[in-house]
Design an enzyme around this catalytic site. Structure first.
Site, PDB file in Angstrom:
ATOM      1  N   ASN A  16       0.843  -1.538   0.225  1.00 19.62           N
ATOM      2  CA  ASN A  16       0.265  -0.014  -0.164  1.00 19.62           C
ATOM      3  C   ASN A  16       0.932   1.466  -0.071  1.00 19.62           C
ATOM      4  OD1 ASN A  16      -3.699  -0.012  -0.526  1.00 19.62           O
ATOM      5  ND2 ASN A  16      -2.832  -2.021   1.480  1.00 19.62           N
ATOM      6  N   ASN A 109      -6.075   5.130   8.023  1.00 17.28           N
ATOM      7  CA  ASN A 109      -5.834   3.078   8.045  1.00 17.28           C
ATOM      8  C   ASN A 109      -6.307   2.812   6.857  1.00 17.28           C
ATOM      9  OD1 ASN A 109      -5.014   0.936   8.935  1.00 17.28           O
ATOM     10  ND2 ASN A 109      -6.968   0.371  10.061  1.00 17.28           N
ATOM     11  N   HIS A 111      -8.589  -1.443   5.804  1.00 19.36           N
ATOM     12  CA  HIS A 111      -8.115  -2.219   6.608  1.00 19.36           C
ATOM     13  C   HIS A 111      -9.087  -3.480   5.749  1.00 19.36           C
ATOM     14  CE1 HIS A 111      -9.635  -5.491   9.683  1.00 19.36           C
ATOM     15  NE2 HIS A 111     -10.840  -5.630   9.254  1.00 19.36           N
ATOM     16  N   GLY A 145      -9.206   2.726  19.241  1.00 17.27           N
ATOM     17  CA  GLY A 145     -10.527   0.846  19.258  1.00 17.27           C
ATOM     18  C   GLY A 145      -9.563   0.926  18.255  1.00 17.27           C
ATOM     19  N   GLU A 176      -7.377  -2.057  -2.748  1.00 17.99           N
ATOM     20  CA  GLU A 176      -6.486  -1.341  -1.298  1.00 17.99           C
ATOM     21  C   GLU A 176      -5.652  -0.591  -1.855  1.00 17.99           C
ATOM     22  OE1 GLU A 176      -4.406  -3.795   1.689  1.00 17.99           O
ATOM     23  OE2 GLU A 176      -6.101  -5.552   1.824  1.00 17.99           O
TER      24      GLU A 176
HETATM   25  C1  GRF Z   1      -2.962  -4.701   3.589  1.00 18.46           C
HETATM   26  O1  GRF Z   1      -3.837  -5.945   3.682  1.00 18.46           O
HETATM   27  C2  GRF Z   1      -3.699  -3.789   4.687  1.00 18.46           C
HETATM   28  O2  GRF Z   1      -5.306  -3.625   4.943  1.00 18.46           O
HETATM   29  C3  GRF Z   1      -3.454  -4.430   6.490  1.00 18.46           C
HETATM   30  O3  GRF Z   1      -2.701  -4.976   6.229  1.00 18.46           O
HETATM   31  C4  GRF Z   1      -1.989  -5.065   4.772  1.00 18.46           C
HETATM   32  C5  GRF Z   1      -0.582  -4.321   4.328  1.00 18.46           C
HETATM   33  O4  GRF Z   1       0.019  -4.663   3.188  1.00 18.46           O
HETATM   34  N1  GRF Z   1      -4.226  -3.311   6.897  1.00 18.46           N
HETATM   35  P1  GRF Z   1       0.564  -4.279   2.670  1.00 18.46           P
HETATM   36  O5  GRF Z   1       2.295  -3.710   4.148  1.00 18.46           O
HETATM   37  O6  GRF Z   1       0.796  -2.615   2.579  1.00 18.46           O
HETATM   38  O7  GRF Z   1       1.371  -4.520   1.421  1.00 18.46           O
END
Ligand code: GRF
Length: 217
Positions: A16, A109, A111, A145, A176
């Site tokens: 990401n 964030n 998720h 939380g 994502e």
């Molecule tokens: C992703 O699936 C994200 O949604 C979660 O952790 C993972 C991170 O993947 N929070 P990367 O390190 O960005 O490849």
């Protein structure tokens, strides 16, 4: 408009983080990553920072007396560099009050599930095990939380009865990489406003807030 200054926190592979770098380099996102913070010296995210000449720090939680001190330390490093928005890109810790207070509604964030379904670890496995037909991913502002803050963008994918955690994770991850830079772009354009637990998007178009792409394999 000035470029938005980002600070990224990661613990692992950082795909990401890479999607955000790519969006910036492609001119789709008017931002600059001022600092990458990892809590794990082996995080592959560090290699990505090196490749793109982004400053990085590995901050070891064990060197702080309390978890709050650890997060205060991170907040200070981010503030020193003029960070305006903090991005949790696979950061495997629950963020605590000193960092949240330093960046109120300025921490995002991602998720890998449609919150409030399947918060916490392994959101994709939880979806497969539960047998839902649709899952997806959520970008949200961070509050105290776990995975509870106001939702900014969600994207949905179909879940097949044959899916495994891995196949579903791959399908979700593609989205994502689209919605995280997109949410940051909306923020950078000053289009997000938090009202209670709802995020209002000014000049809202349907694709700004909710992408459903059942044909995406
Ligand atoms: C992703 O699936 C994200 O949604 C979660 O952790 C993972 C991170 O993947 N929070 P990367 O390190 O960005 O490849």
């Amino acid at each position: 408009m000035d470029r938005l200054s980002l600070g990224v926190l990661a613990s692992g592979r950082g795909s990401n983080f890479q999607a955000i770098i790519d969006a910036i380099e492609a001119g789709r996102l008017n931002a600059v990553v001022k600092l990458l913070v990892v809590d794990n010296p082996n995080a592959f995210a560090v290699e990505r920072a090196k490749k793109h000449s982004i400053e990085y720090l590995c901050i070891n939680a064990n060197e702080f007396t309390t978890k709050d001190d650890f997060f205060l330390g991170i907040a200070e490093e981010l503030k020193t560099r003029g960070v305006e928005l903090v991005i949790l890109a696979g950061f495997m810790r629950i963020v605590r009050k000193p960092l949240i207070d330093a960046f109120p509604h300025r921490i995002m964030n991602i998720h890998p599930a449609l919150l409030p379904s399947f918060p916490g670890l392994h959101g994709q496995k939880q979806a497969v095990d539960y047998g839902v037909r649709i899952s997806g991913c959520t970008v949200h502002f961070v509050e105290e939380g776990m995975d509870t803050g106001p939702v900014i963008i969600q994207a949905a994918v179909p879940v097949s009865p044959d899916d495994t955690e891995d196949t579903l994770s791959g399908r979700i991850l593609k989205l994502e990489h689209r919605i995280f830079p997109e949410a940051i772009r909306l923020f950078s354009e000053g289009r997000l406003r938090v009202e209670g637990r709802v995020v209002k998007i000014s000049g809202y178009k349907l694709d700004d807030g909710f992408v459903v792409n059942p044909r995406l394999s």
